[in-house]
Write a protein that holds these residues in place. Sequence first.
Motif, PDB file in Angstrom:
ATOM      1  N   ASP A   1       0.857  -1.178   0.000  1.00  0.00           N
ATOM      2  CA  ASP A   1       0.000   0.000   0.000  1.00  0.00           C
ATOM      3  C   ASP A   1       0.900   1.237   0.000  1.00  0.00           C
ATOM      4  O   ASP A   1       1.550   1.542   1.004  1.00  0.00           O
ATOM      5  CB  ASP A   1      -0.902  -0.012   1.236  1.00  0.00           C
ATOM      6  CG  ASP A   1      -1.894   1.141   1.261  1.00  0.00           C
ATOM      7  OD1 ASP A   1      -1.765   2.052   0.424  1.00  0.00           O
ATOM      8  OD2 ASP A   1      -2.791   1.137   2.128  1.00  0.00           O
ATOM      9  N   LEU A   2       0.951   1.934  -1.120  1.00  0.00           N
ATOM     10  CA  LEU A   2       1.828   3.095  -1.251  1.00  0.00           C
ATOM     11  C   LEU A   2       1.341   4.303  -0.471  1.00  0.00           C
ATOM     12  O   LEU A   2       2.069   5.283  -0.339  1.00  0.00           O
ATOM     13  CB  LEU A   2       1.975   3.479  -2.730  1.00  0.00           C
ATOM     14  CG  LEU A   2       2.775   2.528  -3.611  1.00  0.00           C
ATOM     15  CD1 LEU A   2       2.704   2.972  -5.070  1.00  0.00           C
ATOM     16  CD2 LEU A   2       4.223   2.459  -3.160  1.00  0.00           C
ATOM     17  N   THR A   3       0.120   4.250   0.061  1.00  0.00           N
ATOM     18  CA  THR A   3      -0.418   5.393   0.806  1.00  0.00           C
ATOM     19  C   THR A   3      -0.042   5.351   2.283  1.00  0.00           C
ATOM     20  O   THR A   3      -0.312   6.307   3.010  1.00  0.00           O
ATOM     21  CB  THR A   3      -1.948   5.454   0.675  1.00  0.00           C
ATOM     22  OG1 THR A   3      -2.536   4.322   1.340  1.00  0.00           O
ATOM     23  CG2 THR A   3      -2.372   5.461  -0.784  1.00  0.00           C
ATOM     24  N   ARG A   4       0.566   4.276   2.754  1.00  0.00           N
ATOM     25  CA  ARG A   4       0.923   4.128   4.173  1.00  0.00           C
ATOM     26  C   ARG A   4       2.446   4.237   4.340  1.00  0.00           C
ATOM     27  O   ARG A   4       3.200   3.562   3.645  1.00  0.00           O
ATOM     28  CB  ARG A   4       0.442   2.788   4.713  1.00  0.00           C
ATOM     29  CG  ARG A   4      -1.067   2.630   4.736  1.00  0.00           C
ATOM     30  CD  ARG A   4      -1.443   1.213   5.130  1.00  0.00           C
ATOM     31  NE  ARG A   4      -0.908   0.867   6.447  1.00  0.00           N
ATOM     32  CZ  ARG A   4      -1.566   1.008   7.592  1.00  0.00           C
ATOM     33  NH1 ARG A   4      -2.797   1.479   7.581  1.00  0.00           N
ATOM     34  NH2 ARG A   4      -1.029   0.669   8.742  1.00  0.00           N
ATOM     35  N   GLU A   5       2.877   5.077   5.296  1.00  0.00           N
ATOM     36  CA  GLU A   5       4.296   5.266   5.482  1.00  0.00           C
ATOM     37  C   GLU A   5       4.977   4.079   6.167  1.00  0.00           C
ATOM     38  O   GLU A   5       6.204   3.944   6.095  1.00  0.00           O
ATOM     39  CB  GLU A   5       4.572   6.535   6.281  1.00  0.00           C
ATOM     40  CG  GLU A   5       4.107   6.502   7.727  1.00  0.00           C
ATOM     41  CD  GLU A   5       4.479   7.756   8.487  1.00  0.00           C
ATOM     42  OE1 GLU A   5       5.147   8.638   7.907  1.00  0.00           O
ATOM     43  OE2 GLU A   5       4.095   7.865   9.677  1.00  0.00           O
ATOM     44  N   ASP A   6       4.192   3.182   6.809  1.00  0.00           N
ATOM     45  CA  ASP A   6       4.809   2.009   7.409  1.00  0.00           C
ATOM     46  C   ASP A   6       5.295   1.023   6.339  1.00  0.00           C
ATOM     47  O   ASP A   6       5.909   0.008   6.657  1.00  0.00           O
ATOM     48  CB  ASP A   6       3.871   1.318   8.394  1.00  0.00           C
ATOM     49  CG  ASP A   6       2.534   0.928   7.783  1.00  0.00           C
ATOM     50  OD1 ASP A   6       2.337   1.170   6.585  1.00  0.00           O
ATOM     51  OD2 ASP A   6       1.686   0.375   8.519  1.00  0.00           O
ATOM     52  N   LEU A   7       5.024   1.348   5.078  1.00  0.00           N
ATOM     53  CA  LEU A   7       5.595   0.563   3.983  1.00  0.00           C
ATOM     54  C   LEU A   7       7.119   0.585   4.046  1.00  0.00           C
ATOM     55  O   LEU A   7       7.784  -0.371   3.623  1.00  0.00           O
ATOM     56  CB  LEU A   7       5.116   1.131   2.634  1.00  0.00           C
ATOM     57  CG  LEU A   7       5.768   0.567   1.367  1.00  0.00           C
ATOM     58  CD1 LEU A   7       5.482  -0.919   1.220  1.00  0.00           C
ATOM     59  CD2 LEU A   7       5.282   1.337   0.141  1.00  0.00           C
ATOM     60  N   MET A   8       7.691   1.655   4.623  1.00  0.00           N
ATOM     61  CA  MET A   8       9.151   1.779   4.705  1.00  0.00           C
ATOM     62  C   MET A   8       9.772   0.723   5.613  1.00  0.00           C
ATOM     63  O   MET A   8      10.981   0.499   5.567  1.00  0.00           O
ATOM     64  CB  MET A   8       9.537   3.181   5.191  1.00  0.00           C
ATOM     65  CG  MET A   8       9.242   4.276   4.172  1.00  0.00           C
ATOM     66  SD  MET A   8       9.895   5.884   4.652  1.00  0.00           S
ATOM     67  CE  MET A   8       8.730   6.331   5.947  1.00  0.00           C
ATOM     68  N   ASN A   9       8.959   0.070   6.447  1.00  0.00           N
ATOM     69  CA  ASN A   9       9.451  -1.021   7.299  1.00  0.00           C
ATOM     70  C   ASN A   9       9.471  -2.357   6.567  1.00  0.00           C
ATOM     71  O   ASN A   9      10.033  -3.334   7.062  1.00  0.00           O
ATOM     72  CB  ASN A   9       8.586  -1.156   8.544  1.00  0.00           C
ATOM     73  CG  ASN A   9       8.638   0.050   9.459  1.00  0.00           C
ATOM     74  OD1 ASN A   9       7.633   0.510   9.973  1.00  0.00           O
ATOM     75  ND2 ASN A   9       9.836   0.596   9.674  1.00  0.00           N
TER      76      ASN A   9
END
Length: 294
Positions: A234-242
């Motif tokens: 999901d590119l809209t969530r910053e927890d993608l960076m984890n």
Amino acid sequence: MMKNFKYLFLIFPLLVTSCITTKDVRYLQPSESLVINEEGLVPYNIPVYRITKNDILNLNIVTTPKGDAAQFYSSYNSSGGTGTGAVTSPAMSGGGSVGGGVGTTSGMSRGGNTNFYFNGLKVDSNGDINVFGIGYVKAEGRTLEDIRKEIQEKVNENFQEGKSEVRLNTDGITYYILGDVETTGLSGEKVVHKNTLTITEALAINGGLNRTIDKKEIVIHRKLPEGIKIAKIDLTREDLMNSPFYYVQNGDEIYLSTRAKSLNGFGKDPIQTLTTGVSVITTALSIYLLLKNL
């Protein structure tokens, strides 16, 4: 006349729900699930690429000017004439761009780098590479650094320690993007000559995503030695960076999904949504009046 306005109010909620909100289009929006360390930084979660069958590698053996690596390994691959002290695969000279850009130069053709394909070291069906002068070296499931160290040990048998250097690389990071009809300029094979590449960097290099793409339903197929792993991000969530899928790996296939709202003409932009809605209402009223007057 008032009955006609009644139908307008029935259609209005449909128009409102068909519009795309900022939450649908913004990248990496704040999320409580984001993991940060004591210093307030997002820890790196960069997966180490492991070689798989059918990969193609580039080997470059560098020695001192008095060394002649070609006498041990391959005079065919020797560059710069006799006594240069370097054995370099011609794949080094082919294709790609510098500075981390997308490889679209003459060495690149549709479906890969031609020079790299014909002159690189291919990982065979047994997971091995055949290095001239050394023999077969196990590659599948190992990192580039592990393989490099093993080849370096073999090379040190012919040269004093510190007088030679083995450099082993892939042809950058090759990844593939497949989208809908409206993202034809974005779709295709991409090559970036960088050590690491995030999904946001990969999309930025190619101009970003338009509003028809559902940023919450991005699918990635990742090639591993054991098989292909499928993940949805999901590119809209910053927890993608984890996530390890925040980083693009060599051979990744990125699939872009079209929004359901965009398929029926709604949701691309406010003007188009309004135009489509007015057209629907006008058509409905025309049919209604036509049937009423029969």
